[in-house]
Design a protein around this motif. Structure first.
Motif, PDB file in Angstrom:
ATOM      1  N   GLY A   1       3.963  -0.560   0.093  1.00  0.00           N
ATOM      2  CA  GLY A   1       3.731   0.271  -1.077  1.00  0.00           C
ATOM      3  C   GLY A   1       2.731   0.045  -2.128  1.00  0.00           C
ATOM      4  O   GLY A   1       2.095   0.554  -2.751  1.00  0.00           O
ATOM      5  N   HIS A   2       3.082  -1.456  -2.345  1.00  0.00           N
ATOM      6  CA  HIS A   2       2.255  -2.006  -3.549  1.00  0.00           C
ATOM      7  C   HIS A   2       0.717  -1.801  -3.174  1.00  0.00           C
ATOM      8  O   HIS A   2       0.040  -1.555  -4.148  1.00  0.00           O
ATOM      9  N   MET A   3       0.534  -2.024  -1.953  1.00  0.00           N
ATOM     10  CA  MET A   3      -0.943  -1.828  -1.538  1.00  0.00           C
ATOM     11  C   MET A   3      -1.632  -0.452  -1.762  1.00  0.00           C
ATOM     12  O   MET A   3      -2.635  -0.292  -2.230  1.00  0.00           O
ATOM     13  N   TYR A   4      -0.887   0.415  -1.525  1.00  0.00           N
ATOM     14  CA  TYR A   4      -1.223   1.983  -1.270  1.00  0.00           C
ATOM     15  C   TYR A   4      -1.322   2.227  -2.820  1.00  0.00           C
ATOM     16  O   TYR A   4      -2.428   2.879  -3.466  1.00  0.00           O
ATOM     17  N   TRP A   5      -0.352   1.763  -3.858  1.00  0.00           N
ATOM     18  CA  TRP A   5      -0.566   2.090  -5.358  1.00  0.00           C
ATOM     19  C   TRP A   5      -1.639   1.198  -5.948  1.00  0.00           C
ATOM     20  O   TRP A   5      -2.523   1.871  -6.890  1.00  0.00           O
ATOM     21  N   ALA A   6      -2.140  -0.023  -5.323  1.00  0.00           N
ATOM     22  CA  ALA A   6      -3.129  -0.660  -6.007  1.00  0.00           C
ATOM     23  C   ALA A   6      -4.545  -0.048  -5.509  1.00  0.00           C
ATOM     24  O   ALA A   6      -5.414   0.132  -6.317  1.00  0.00           O
ATOM     25  N   LEU A   7      -4.315   0.490  -4.287  1.00  0.00           N
ATOM     26  CA  LEU A   7      -5.689   1.119  -3.860  1.00  0.00           C
ATOM     27  C   LEU A   7      -5.634   2.657  -4.685  1.00  0.00           C
ATOM     28  O   LEU A   7      -7.112   2.942  -4.933  1.00  0.00           O
ATOM     29  N   ILE A   8      -4.561   3.360  -4.961  1.00  0.00           N
ATOM     30  CA  ILE A   8      -4.923   4.329  -6.016  1.00  0.00           C
ATOM     31  C   ILE A   8      -5.531   4.111  -7.234  1.00  0.00           C
ATOM     32  O   ILE A   8      -6.323   4.748  -7.751  1.00  0.00           O
ATOM     33  N   LEU A   9      -5.073   2.937  -7.866  1.00  0.00           N
ATOM     34  CA  LEU A   9      -5.161   2.469  -9.062  1.00  0.00           C
ATOM     35  C   LEU A   9      -7.083   2.268  -9.147  1.00  0.00           C
ATOM     36  O   LEU A   9      -7.604   2.480  -9.884  1.00  0.00           O
ATOM     37  N   CYS A  10      -7.266   1.427  -8.050  1.00  0.00           N
ATOM     38  CA  CYS A  10      -8.629   1.156  -7.863  1.00  0.00           C
ATOM     39  C   CYS A  10      -9.533   2.275  -7.629  1.00  0.00           C
ATOM     40  O   CYS A  10     -10.666   2.303  -8.182  1.00  0.00           O
TER      41      CYS A  10
ATOM     42  N   SER B   1       8.183  15.006  11.966  1.00  0.00           N
ATOM     43  CA  SER B   1       9.078  13.814  11.005  1.00  0.00           C
ATOM     44  C   SER B   1       8.166  12.634  11.285  1.00  0.00           C
ATOM     45  O   SER B   1       8.356  11.658  10.405  1.00  0.00           O
ATOM     46  N   TRP B   2       7.402  12.382  12.009  1.00  0.00           N
ATOM     47  CA  TRP B   2       6.772  11.278  12.227  1.00  0.00           C
ATOM     48  C   TRP B   2       5.713  10.935  10.897  1.00  0.00           C
ATOM     49  O   TRP B   2       5.334   9.880  10.507  1.00  0.00           O
ATOM     50  N   GLU B   3       5.177  12.307  10.847  1.00  0.00           N
ATOM     51  CA  GLU B   3       3.827  12.247   9.774  1.00  0.00           C
ATOM     52  C   GLU B   3       4.761  12.038   8.507  1.00  0.00           C
ATOM     53  O   GLU B   3       4.056  11.193   7.585  1.00  0.00           O
ATOM     54  N   LEU B   4       5.756  12.732   8.364  1.00  0.00           N
ATOM     55  CA  LEU B   4       6.493  12.581   7.208  1.00  0.00           C
ATOM     56  C   LEU B   4       6.981  11.184   6.962  1.00  0.00           C
ATOM     57  O   LEU B   4       6.922  10.510   5.722  1.00  0.00           O
ATOM     58  N   PHE B   5       7.371  10.330   7.869  1.00  0.00           N
ATOM     59  CA  PHE B   5       7.869   9.230   7.978  1.00  0.00           C
ATOM     60  C   PHE B   5       6.848   8.318   7.474  1.00  0.00           C
ATOM     61  O   PHE B   5       6.806   7.260   6.656  1.00  0.00           O
ATOM     62  N   MET B   6       5.455   8.532   7.916  1.00  0.00           N
ATOM     63  CA  MET B   6       4.495   7.565   7.872  1.00  0.00           C
ATOM     64  C   MET B   6       4.055   7.746   6.628  1.00  0.00           C
ATOM     65  O   MET B   6       3.761   6.718   5.824  1.00  0.00           O
ATOM     66  N   ILE B   7       3.873   8.838   5.954  1.00  0.00           N
ATOM     67  CA  ILE B   7       3.190   8.813   4.326  1.00  0.00           C
ATOM     68  C   ILE B   7       4.427   8.294   3.615  1.00  0.00           C
ATOM     69  O   ILE B   7       4.058   7.678   2.499  1.00  0.00           O
ATOM     70  N   GLN B   8       5.762   8.535   3.736  1.00  0.00           N
ATOM     71  CA  GLN B   8       6.746   8.042   2.990  1.00  0.00           C
ATOM     72  C   GLN B   8       6.700   6.283   3.005  1.00  0.00           C
ATOM     73  O   GLN B   8       6.702   5.765   1.845  1.00  0.00           O
ATOM     74  N   ASN B   9       6.440   5.968   4.225  1.00  0.00           N
ATOM     75  CA  ASN B   9       6.591   4.418   4.426  1.00  0.00           C
ATOM     76  C   ASN B   9       5.305   3.888   3.963  1.00  0.00           C
ATOM     77  O   ASN B   9       5.105   2.751   3.392  1.00  0.00           O
ATOM     78  N   ARG B  10       4.269   4.743   3.786  1.00  0.00           N
ATOM     79  CA  ARG B  10       2.772   4.263   2.992  1.00  0.00           C
ATOM     80  C   ARG B  10       2.977   4.037   1.620  1.00  0.00           C
ATOM     81  O   ARG B  10       2.566   3.095   1.359  1.00  0.00           O
ATOM     82  N   MET B  11       3.722   5.182   1.005  1.00  0.00           N
ATOM     83  CA  MET B  11       3.907   4.881  -0.326  1.00  0.00           C
ATOM     84  C   MET B  11       4.882   3.971  -0.964  1.00  0.00           C
ATOM     85  O   MET B  11       4.914   3.239  -1.808  1.00  0.00           O
ATOM     86  N   PHE B  12       6.060   3.970  -0.084  1.00  0.00           N
ATOM     87  CA  PHE B  12       7.464   3.340  -0.653  1.00  0.00           C
ATOM     88  C   PHE B  12       7.845   2.287   0.339  1.00  0.00           C
ATOM     89  O   PHE B  12       8.888   1.533  -0.010  1.00  0.00           O
ATOM     90  N   GLY B  13       7.095   2.021   1.449  1.00  0.00           N
ATOM     91  CA  GLY B  13       7.446   0.979   2.434  1.00  0.00           C
ATOM     92  C   GLY B  13       7.181  -0.194   1.861  1.00  0.00           C
ATOM     93  O   GLY B  13       6.699  -0.495   0.933  1.00  0.00           O
ATOM     94  N   PRO B  14       7.169  -1.229   2.962  1.00  0.00           N
ATOM     95  CA  PRO B  14       6.868  -2.684   2.609  1.00  0.00           C
ATOM     96  C   PRO B  14       5.362  -2.844   2.079  1.00  0.00           C
ATOM     97  O   PRO B  14       5.145  -3.900   1.374  1.00  0.00           O
TER      98      PRO B  14
END
Lengths: 459, 177
Positions: free
Chosen positions: A345-354, A330-343
């Motif tokens: 999240g915009h940096m994660y998607w910017a990273l995917i874009l770049c 559950s910790w790992e699942l939360f981490m990835i969810q928080n990374r993608m859609f947490g506060p």
């Protein structure tokens, strides 16, 4: 030239036709030995040197006020200092890859770019070193924490810690890269010594060349040493970012504790490094008229390496998400969810874009062969790699196992000034390098000229 | 005995210097050296240079680095100041591998470079070959073959004639000591 049909750079020669031993020497040496420094050099150097002053300013502020001037606090105790450290160290990796691994693989095109890529490695490592040195706010304490020396307290470093491994890896990397670079420069120093008109410069280059005279006996030992250094630098460069990734992977935090980290970090380092080599090569070759040596074929090859390593990195991102799901933790699942859609999240998607979307445009030959587009993509990748480290470090730390200890992190103005300052420092060193040292290895360029190789006949 | 260091022939072409070196060796000359702006494997072959010792020095340095790096960790963590850190054994050999790996590479690399410089006798502030003005081209686009006066077959006139007869020779110069 504008009317020439589109030629595939992949089949073009490594050096533009018509060059001889003499023209190669004169072209490269003239940049260093020119009496008049071009105006654009002064302009660029002044800007870079000005920005580099931010490093001094930040360090003074840091030593007076302590690390309170930075944004790091509980729970995010690793912020810009480690993000920037990993970013710079990663950039350095392309230099060693080009000079060592491509040498062993007999990729002759590397010859035009290895010298300045190695310089880039050294300067990037110098920038990276600022962060661990000053991240405690009390750099003098770092001596006995990090280095094994007999001190009056009888203390020794804890060799079980990946942070100590990192000290050994990075200092070895810096030392071996510097020696590799210097050894490569010795014959070129001799050339500059013999070509310099100015007595003082001839003496300085003469001392640096150690009295090199190009003797066959010397070349014989030299070639052996150079090849051995390449053979040693190859496992070294792979180990450095592996050990850097251990700083994270050996920890227990979700998002860090992953077996994919070492290869994923090494690929990311090469990716970031090639992006920086392109960022530097594209302006360098047009400012100094070096398009005969750093040809479109070189840019094309580097773009392909960048694309390939970018795909490995994209695989790493996919695996991080897969591991999180497959672990059923559950910790790992939360981490990835928080990374993608947490506060963040915009940096994660910017990273995917770049890092994932943008470089895939290089599949199209038309875009890959456009210098302007390649330059733009290399800058985008540099930004993306910085975001990657930001996302990995901050999102894992800011929300750990206990919601009561969650928090947010943001770099302060001093974090940014230190980061921007090291970019200035890096560019300052690059400017000095281009002015005082041959940016392309003259003796190695001669070995790949047509007619340079003499067939051995036994008997 | 001549007061010269030797006689030096200048060539414009790498093939010519290799052939001249080979011819000189066939003629019985041993005390000689060739100079080129970049490494030419065939030239080492033509001069019949023995295998370089750099690799052995590098190996010795690497082994020393491995023993020294591991030894430092063992001595400081087990003998000098044993400390229980998270219940791990004093002799945590797995954790000691990365630093020992790095010291191996560090010492091997430095041994290779210092060994190469030592075998070449560098740094060397003075050498007679630089007395030949044309020798400045040796770091640019010229190739040289120098037969030294120490060679038992050396004779100013005969050696000069021998060098001047080589195909592709541009000039023959006396090298002042």
């Amino acid at each position: 030239m504008a009317s020439t049909p589109h030629v595939d750079p992949a089949s073009a020669p490594i050096i533009a036709p018509g060059h001889t031993f003499r023209t190669v020497t004169d072209k490269i040496a003239s940049i260093v030995l020119a009496r008049r420094t071009p105006l654009h050099w002064f302009l660029g150097f002044a800007i870079a040197f000005g920005i580099a002053q931010l490093v001094l300013l930040t360090i003074v502020r840091l030593l007076f006020w302590g690390i309170g001037s930075w944004g790091v606090t509980v729970p995010v105790g690793w912020g810009f200092d480690i993000i920037n450290f990993v970013w710079w160290i990663g950039i350095g990796h392309a230099g060693t890859l080009i000079s060592a691994i491509l040498l062993l693989l007999k990729q002759e095109w590397r010859t035009s770019i290895n010298r300045f890529a190695e310089a880039m490695t050294l300067f990037a490592v110098a920038c990276a070193a600022q962060y661990p040195l000053f991240h405690t706010g009390r750099p003098w304490i770092a001596a006995y924490w990090l280095l094994p020396y007999p001190n009056t307290m009888g203390l020794w470093p804890n060799f079980r810690s990946p942070l100590i491994w990192d000290v050994f890896a990075v200092t070895t990397y810096a030392s071996v890269s510097a020696v590799f670079w210097y050894v490569g420069l010795i014959p070129d120093f001799a050339t500059l010594r013999d070509r310099a008109k100015n007595k003082l410069m001839a003496m300085v280059y003469g001392v640096a060349s150690m009295g090199w005279r190009g003797s066959a006996r010397h070349w014989h030992n030299y070639e052996s040493a150079y090849l051995l250094l390449a053979g040693l630098a190859t496992p070294l460069v792979v180990s450095v970012h592996t050990v850097v990734s251990f700083d994270f992977a050996v920890g227990v935090l979700p998002g860090w504790h992953a077996t994919i980290f070492p290869p994923y970090f090494v690929a990311g380092a090469i990716y970031a490094g090639f992006a920086m080599v392109l960022t530097l090569a594209i302006p360098l070759r047009s400012w100094y008229g070096l398009k005969d040596f750093i040809t479109d074929r070189h840019l094309d090859n580097m773009a392909k390496v960048m694309l390939a390593t970018g795909l490995v990195v994209a695989y790493g991102y996919a695996m991080e998400a897969f591991f999180a799901w497959y672990s059923a933790s559950s910790w790992e699942l939360f981490m990835i969810q928080n990374r993608m859609f947490g506060p963040y999240g915009h940096m994660y998607w910017a990273l995917i874009l770049c890092n994932v979307v943008a470089p895939n445009t290089l599949w199209w030959p038309r875009l890959r062969h456009s210098t302007a587009w390649l330059f733009f993509i290399s800058l985008v990748v540099s930004v993306g790699m910085w975001l990657e480290r930001y996302v990995i470090i901050v999102t894992s730390l800011h929300r750990d196992f206990l919601p009561s200890s969650w928090g947010m992190y943001q770099g302060t103005v001093w974090d940014w000034s230190f980061f921007i300052g090291t970019i200035g420092l890096f560019l300052t060193l690059m400017y000095l390098f281009v002015r005082f040292l041959p940016a392309i290895s003259m003796f190695e360029m001669k070995t790949i000229l047509p007619g340079a190789r003499v067939e051995e006949h036994h008997g | 005995m001549s007061a010269l260091h030797g006689l030096m022939a200048e060539f414009d072409d790498p093939k010519a210097v290799v052939e001249a070196a080979e011819a000189a060796r066939m003629a019985g000359y041993r005390k000689m050296d060739a100079y080129s702006p970049y490494p030419i494997e065939a030239l080492s072959e033509a001069l019949a240079l023995p295998k370089s010792h750099v690799a052995k020095i590098c190996l010795a340095g690497g082994i020393f680095g491995l023993v020294a790096g591991y030894g430092l960790q063992y001595w400081s963590s087990v003998i000098e100041y044993p400390m229980n850190i998270g219940g791990r054994p004093f002799h945590s050999w797995v954790a000691f591998i990365p630093p020992a790996y790095e010291t191996t590479i560090l010492f091997a690399a430095f041994s290779a470079v210092l060994g190469m410089l030592a075998l070449n006798g560098l740094p060397q502030p003075y050498h007679p070959v630089f007395n030949v003005p044309a020798f400045a081209g040796a770091s640019r686009d010229k190739f040289f073959l120098c037969i030294e006066a120490e060679d038992p077959l050396f004779d100013v006139e005969k050696t000069r004639a021998f060098l001047a007869a080589q195909p592709g020779v541009a000039a023959v110069a006396e090298v002042q000591p």
